[in-house]
Design a protein around this motif. Structure first.
Motif, PDB file in Angstrom:
ATOM      1  N   GLY A 270       0.821  -1.205   0.000  1.00 43.72           N
ATOM      2  CA  GLY A 270       0.000   0.000   0.000  1.00 43.72           C
ATOM      3  C   GLY A 270       0.853   1.253   0.000  1.00 43.72           C
ATOM      4  N   HIS A 271       0.197   2.400   0.021  1.00 37.80           N
ATOM      5  CA  HIS A 271       0.897   3.678   0.067  1.00 37.80           C
ATOM      6  C   HIS A 271       0.113   4.646   0.937  1.00 37.80           C
ATOM      7  N   VAL A 272       0.838   5.609   1.503  1.00 35.66           N
ATOM      8  CA  VAL A 272       0.247   6.600   2.400  1.00 35.66           C
ATOM      9  C   VAL A 272      -0.253   7.779   1.580  1.00 35.66           C
ATOM     10  N   GLN A 273      -1.426   8.269   1.942  1.00 34.50           N
ATOM     11  CA  GLN A 273      -1.987   9.441   1.276  1.00 34.50           C
ATOM     12  C   GLN A 273      -2.635  10.348   2.318  1.00 34.50           C
ATOM     13  N   ALA A 274      -2.869  11.599   1.927  1.00 36.29           N
ATOM     14  CA  ALA A 274      -3.468  12.565   2.846  1.00 36.29           C
ATOM     15  C   ALA A 274      -4.960  12.296   3.003  1.00 36.29           C
ATOM     16  N   ASN A 275      -5.462  12.579   4.190  1.00 33.88           N
ATOM     17  CA  ASN A 275      -6.899  12.503   4.429  1.00 33.88           C
ATOM     18  C   ASN A 275      -7.560  13.707   3.762  1.00 33.88           C
ATOM     19  N   GLU A 435     -10.607  -8.118   9.968  1.00 37.56           N
ATOM     20  CA  GLU A 435     -10.851  -7.930  11.392  1.00 37.56           C
ATOM     21  C   GLU A 435      -9.856  -6.958  12.018  1.00 37.56           C
ATOM     22  N   GLN A 436      -8.657  -6.942  11.513  1.00 31.83           N
ATOM     23  CA  GLN A 436      -7.628  -6.067  12.069  1.00 31.83           C
ATOM     24  C   GLN A 436      -6.601  -5.787  10.987  1.00 31.83           C
ATOM     25  N   ALA A 437      -6.029  -4.590  11.022  1.00 34.09           N
ATOM     26  CA  ALA A 437      -5.016  -4.220  10.036  1.00 34.09           C
ATOM     27  C   ALA A 437      -3.984  -3.325  10.699  1.00 34.09           C
ATOM     28  N   GLU A 438      -2.771  -3.388  10.181  1.00 30.52           N
ATOM     29  CA  GLU A 438      -1.693  -2.562  10.704  1.00 30.52           C
ATOM     30  C   GLU A 438      -0.643  -2.340   9.631  1.00 30.52           C
ATOM     31  N   VAL A 439       0.071  -1.228   9.780  1.00 28.16           N
ATOM     32  CA  VAL A 439       1.191  -0.906   8.900  1.00 28.16           C
ATOM     33  C   VAL A 439       2.474  -1.270   9.625  1.00 28.16           C
ATOM     34  N   VAL A 440       3.333  -2.030   8.955  1.00 29.58           N
ATOM     35  CA  VAL A 440       4.599  -2.443   9.546  1.00 29.58           C
ATOM     36  C   VAL A 440       5.645  -1.375   9.244  1.00 29.58           C
ATOM     37  N   VAL A 441       6.151  -0.736  10.304  1.00 31.59           N
ATOM     38  CA  VAL A 441       7.168   0.303  10.147  1.00 31.59           C
ATOM     39  C   VAL A 441       8.553  -0.317  10.100  1.00 31.59           C
ATOM     40  N   VAL A 481       5.599   4.070   0.430  1.00 33.76           N
ATOM     41  CA  VAL A 481       5.126   2.706   0.184  1.00 33.76           C
ATOM     42  C   VAL A 481       5.296   1.901   1.469  1.00 33.76           C
ATOM     43  N   VAL A 482       4.241   1.210   1.889  1.00 32.86           N
ATOM     44  CA  VAL A 482       4.250   0.474   3.150  1.00 32.86           C
ATOM     45  C   VAL A 482       3.677  -0.922   2.932  1.00 32.86           C
TER      46      VAL A 482
END
Length: 560
Positions: A270-275, A435-441, A481-482
Motif C-alpha cells: 500500500g501507500h500513504v496518502q493525505a486525508n 478484522e484487524q489491520a496494521e502498517v509495519v514500520v 510505500v508500506v
C-alpha cells in the motif's frame, strides 16, 4: 588329466581377474564408510550429553578437565546466574564449578584422565531453578578410541586377497606336475598367460592393500578425529552437526510450540496518502500578479490556521480587454455626471416637478454609480487568498511579483496527524473479511489501522482498500510505500512460529529446522500461511514437542 588341468587354469584366471577388479573397489568403499562413520559419531573426545525438561548439558574433557555448556532445554539459551556443583560417584566427592563464560562452566578440582565410565550428578540452583540431573562420561584409552573411530572391517578385501593367492598356488602346482619336457613349450604357449596374469593381479592387489594400510597408519589419527568432533558438519541427508560452542557463538534459539487455532493474515502492498478532510489547495481564480502580505511569503513547513490570509493577487488583463473596460468606464463616468446634474435641477424644481420624477432620477444616479465602481475596480482588482484548513504547508510555488494563471496551484496544506493508507488486494484476497489491520514500520514497530471500506471497481486487476491511520503524528509520509498486514476471520489449525524460522533450502523449498539432539539439527519441509508480519502458522505435520529453531535459522544452511 589335461582336461581337468585346463579347467583349473580357466577357474584360476577368472578368480584372479575378480580379485584384481574388486579388491581395490572394496577397500575404497570400506575406507569411505569408515570416514562416514567417523563423521557421524566422533568419539575421540570424551563427551557427556544429558538433559531433562528444563536444562540441557553438553560437557567435554580437555587435558583431563571437564567443562560444559548449560542451556535452557526449550529455548537453547545459555543459563545465567546459576550455581552448579558436580558430584563424581567414582571419587565420592562433590566439586564446585567456575563460570568461564555465559552458560559455560568448568570443574577445576577434579581430573578425568584415567579411562573409566564416570557417573556424574549435576546440581543446578538459581532463583528459578532447582535441578538435579545425572549422566555418564565414558573416558576410554586413546588406542581404543582411535580404533573405533578409524579402523573399519575389511571382510571382502581379505577374502579377495586369499582367493588370489589360492589361484596362484593352483597354477604353480599345475605347472610343477607337468612333465619337464613340456615346461618350456607350455611357457611359450599362450596358455602360460594365466600365470603371468595371476602374478600381476597379486602384486597390484597387495599393493592396494599395503597402500591402504599405510594410509591408515600414517595419518594423525588424534588430530583428525578431534577436528571432526569440534567442527560443524553437514550430512548427506541434510541434517547438520553443530557443536555447542558454535551454537553459543551464532546465537541459535529454539522454541517448543503447541498446535492451536489461529487466524490467518494477508500482507498487502500500500501507500500513504493525505486525508481529504484534512488537506486543501490554494488556487488563483484568475490570472494576476503575486503581492506579498506582510514581510514574507508563507513557506513549506510553516503552520497556518484556517482562514489565514496568505497572499493577494492583483488582476491583470489583456490590452484589448483593458481598453474596452476603460472605454466603458469613461462612458459610465459621463452618464453619471449627466444624471447627477439632472437630479440637481429636478430637486430645485421640487414644487413644480412630481416627486416620482425626482425619485427616478435619483435611482438612475445610484445605478450608474454602482456600474462605474464595478468597472473601475475590475481594472485594479486584488484577490485575497486564504488558508482553507489548519495545517502545515507542504507545497509552495509562488514568488513576489510572479504572474500566475487562473486555476494554478499555489499552495498545498495538510494536517500530518490525519493520514490514510490505500492498499491493493489482488485476486484471492478480495473476499476476505478484515478484522484487524496494521502498517509495519520496522521489525519492532507497527501502526494500527481502521478499515474505512473497499472499492467496487477494479484498478489494475486489484481492489482498493482504504484505511485510516489510528495514531497521532505517525512516522509516515504522504506517498510512502508500506506493507499492510491484515488479520482476517479465516481460522486454521497449526503451529504459530516467528517468520524468521522459515527459510528456503538450496532447492528453493520452504523448511524449518528441528533441534533433534543437543548438537544435531534436522530440516523438514513445511506448508505455511501468514498470520502477521512477525508470525506464520505451520499447517503441515510436525513431530510433537519438537524444538523449532526460531533465531538465526538461515545460518544452519551455511554449514558444509
Amino acid at each position: 588329466m589335461s582336461y581337468i588341468a585346463n579347467l583349473l587354469r580357466i577357474i584360476a584366471i577368472f578368480v584372479g581377474i575378480f580379485c584384481f577388479i574388486f579388491t581395490p573397489m572394496t577397500i575404497a568403499q570400506e575406507t569411505q564408510g569408515a570416514n562416514s562413520s567417523l563423521v557421524m559419531s566422533p568419539q575421540s573426545t570424551p563427551k557427556i550429553i544429558t538433559q531433562n525438561a528444563n536444562v540441557e548439558i553438553v560437557g567435554l574433557v580437555e587435558e583431563g578437565h571437564l567443562w560444559f555448556y548449560l542451556d535452557d532445554y526449550a529455548t537453547n539459551q545459555p543459563l545465567k546466574g546459576s550455581d552448579l556443583e558436580v558430584r563424581v560417584e567414582a571419587f565420592g566427592k562433590t566439586y564446585p564449578t567456575k563460570q568461564i563464560g555465559i552458560g559455560v562452566y568448568m570443574v577445576q578440582e577434579a581430573t578425568f584422565a584415567v579411562p573409566h565410565q564416570y557417573k556424574l550428578f549435576f546440581i543446578i540452583k538459581s532463583h528459578h531453578l532447582d535441578e538435579r540431573i545425572q549422566g555418564l562420561l565414558n573416558v576410554r584409552k586413546v588406542q581404543e578410541a582411535q580404533k573405533d573411530a578409524l579402523i573399519p572391517e575389511q571382510p571382502w578385501g581379505n577374502t579377495a586377497v586369499y582367493l588370489l593367492i589360492f589361484s596362484v598356488i593352483v597354477l604353480l602346482l599345475l605347472t610343477q606336475f607337468t612333465k619337464p619336457g613340456k615346461i618350456a613349450r607350455k611357457l611359450r604357449k599362450p596358455s602360460a598367460g594365466p600365470l603371468s596374469i595371476a602374478f600381476l593381479a597379486l602384486m597390484l592387489s597387495v599393493g592396494h592393500v599395503v597402500a591402504h594400510s599405510e594410509h591408515e597408519e600414517g595419518g594423525d589419527v588424534e588430530s583428525f578425529s578431534g577436528a571432526i568432533a569440534d567442527k560443524p558438519k553437514a550430512f548427506p541427508d541434510g541434517s547438520v552437526y553443530l557443536p555447542k560452542s558454535s551454537q553459543h557463538l551464532i546465537g541459535i534459539q529454539t522454541r517448543i510450540v503447541k498446535p492451536g487455532i489461529v487466524k490467518i493474515g494477508v500482507k498487502l502492498s500500500g501507500h500513504v496518502q493525505a486525508n481529504p478532510n484534512y488537506a486543501g489547495r490554494v488556487q488563483a481564480a484568475q490570472a494576476g500578479r503575486v503581492d506579498v502580505v506582510g514581510k514574507t511569503l508563507p513557506h513549506v513547513g510553516e503552520w497556518v490556521e484556517q482562514n489565514q490570509l496568505l497572499i493577494r493577487i492583483s488582476s491583470i488583463a489583456a490590452r484589448f480587454e483593458q481598453g474596452n473596460q476603460q472605454a466603458q468606464l469613461a462612458t459610465l463616468e459621463n452618464a453619471l455626471q449627466l444624471s447627477r446634474a439632472r437630479l440637481a435641477r429636478l430637486k430645485k424644481l421640487s414644487g413644480a416637478v412630481p416627486k416620482k420624477t425626482i425619485d427616478e432620477a435619483a435611482s438612475e444616479v445610484k445605478s450608474l454609480k454602482g456600474r462605474y465602481d464595478a468597472v473601475s475596480q475590475s481594472l485594479v482588482l486584488r484577490e485575497s487568498l486564504y488558508a482553507p484548513i489548519s495545517g502545515f504547508i507542504t507545497k509552495a510555488t509562488v514568488l513576489p511579483g510572479q504572474i500566475v494563471e487562473a486555476r494554478e496551484i499555489l499552495f498545498e496544506i495538510m494536517n500530518p496527524e490525519r493520514l490514510q493508507v490505500e492498499a491493493l488486494a489482488y485476486e484471492g484476497f478480495q473476499s476476505l473479511q478484515i478484522e484487524q489491520a496494521e502498517v509495519v514500520v520496522d521489525e519492532n514497530n507497527s501502526i494500527p489501522l481502521i478499515s474505512l471500506g473497499k472499492g467496487t471497481v477494479l484498478r489494475g486487476h486489484a481492489l482498493p482498500l482504504l484505511f485510516d491511520v489510528d495514531m497521532k503524528k505517525p512516522p509516515l509520509s504522504v506517498g510512502q510505500v508500506v506493507n499492510v498486514v491484515i488479520t482476517t476471520s479465516k481460522k486454521v489449525r497449526g503451529l504459530q512460529i516467528p517468520s524468521d524460522s522459515l527459510v528456503k533450502n538450496r532447492l528453493g523449498k520452504d523448511i524449518i529446522w528441528l533441534h533433534t539432539g543437543a548438537e544435531l539439527f534436522e530440516p523438514i519441509e513445511v506448508k505455511w500461511q501468514t498470520i502477521d508480519d512477525e508470525s506464520i502458522v505451520i499447517t503441515s505435520a510436525v513431530p510433537e514437542k519438537s524444538r523449532i529453531v526460531t533465531k538465526h535459522a538461515s545460518r544452519l544452511l551455511q554449514v558444509r
